[in-house]
Motif scaffolding. Structure first.
Motif, PDB file in Angstrom:
ATOM      1  N   UNK A   1       0.830  -1.295  -0.309  1.00 28.08           N
ATOM      2  CA  UNK A   1       0.162   0.295   0.499  1.00 28.08           C
ATOM      3  C   UNK A   1       1.002   0.924   0.269  1.00 28.08           C
ATOM      4  N   UNK A   2       1.914   1.051   0.596  1.00 30.39           N
ATOM      5  CA  UNK A   2       2.740   2.657   0.877  1.00 30.39           C
ATOM      6  C   UNK A   2       3.606   2.899  -0.338  1.00 30.39           C
ATOM      7  N   UNK A   3       4.123   1.395  -0.997  1.00 33.36           N
ATOM      8  CA  UNK A   3       4.596   1.875  -2.122  1.00 33.36           C
ATOM      9  C   UNK A   3       3.636   2.887  -3.362  1.00 33.36           C
ATOM     10  N   UNK A   4       2.131   3.116  -3.539  1.00 28.56           N
ATOM     11  CA  UNK A   4       1.197   3.231  -4.289  1.00 28.56           C
ATOM     12  C   UNK A   4       0.425   4.293  -3.922  1.00 28.56           C
ATOM     13  N   UNK A   5       1.485   5.128  -2.716  1.00 31.88           N
ATOM     14  CA  UNK A   5       0.315   5.741  -2.314  1.00 31.88           C
ATOM     15  C   UNK A   5      -0.024   7.496  -3.466  1.00 31.88           C
ATOM     16  N   UNK A   6      -0.673   8.007  -3.090  1.00 27.94           N
ATOM     17  CA  UNK A   6      -1.274   9.118  -3.836  1.00 27.94           C
ATOM     18  C   UNK A   6      -3.022   9.446  -3.815  1.00 27.94           C
TER      19      UNK A   6
END
Length: 202
Positions: free
Chosen positions: A36-41
């Motif tokens: 999840x935190x690799x695709x924050x936005x």
């Protein structure tokens, strides 16, 4: 000058991961916080929809936001060059607005905790929806890490300045149409000085 918050000014990965890990325990859902935190936005609800039936997303989002102030905000740190970027705009007599997908309460708490000297914080906006806030503020440029931030800049009539500190590389940001693609905010000062000199000479 407008700035995005998560992964532009603030490294929120550890805090967000901690909240998702706690949410996993409380809901019994195997969230992969590392992924999840690799695709924050994108907005919170959009991420939760990857893991939960649509009917369960609003309740999960409410619980996430209950947990966030205690577990998320204290773990946030500034991105390299963040304070220097804001200070560069300040020294030039400019103002700084943060426009983010994060809700206003948590965005303000993050900005305050990290001692970022900004004039205004606008939350709960993503992509081109950020354009109205940028236009209202009169932002000349918008700095973000996501391709949706390029859309935001376009919608707000601002120069799109991107940093490759989120899910996209410099090349990918350029390919998506960014006017400027930097490795990170430590490169912002040199760009900003040159851009101001060019802008003022016109």
């Amino acid at each position: 000058m407008g700035f995005d918050l998560d992964m532009t000014l603030a490294d929120t990965r550890s805090g967000i991961a901690a909240v998702y890990d706690e949410l996993a325990v409380r809901l019994g859902v195997p969230f992969d916080s590392a992924a999840i935190v690799r695709r924050l936005g994108p907005p919170l609800e959009a991420e939760l929809a990857n893991w939960l039936p649509a009917a369960e997303v609003p309740t999960a989002a409410d619980l996430y936001r209950q947990i966030y102030p205690e577990m998320g905000v204290p773990a946030h740190t500034t991105m390299a060059g963040a304070h220097e970027a804001v200070d560069a705009v300040r020294r030039a007599g400019g103002q700084v607005i943060v426009v983010t997908g994060k809700n206003v309460r948590d965005a303000v708490s993050t900005v305050t905790a990290l001692k970022l000297d900004v004039d205004e914080v606008v939350g709960s906006l993503f992509g081109s929806a950020k354009g109205s806030a940028l236009a209202r503020f009169g932002a000349s440029a918008y700095v973000g890490d996501h391709v949706a931030d390029i859309e935001a800049a376009r919608a707000g009539g601002a120069v799109s300045v991107t940093v490759a500190t989120g899910p996209y590389t410099v090349g990918e940001l350029r390919d998506h149409g960014a006017d400027v693609a930097l490795g990170d905010l430590t490169e912002f000062g040199a760009w900003f000085t040159a851009w101001r000199e060019h802008h003022e000479a016109r």
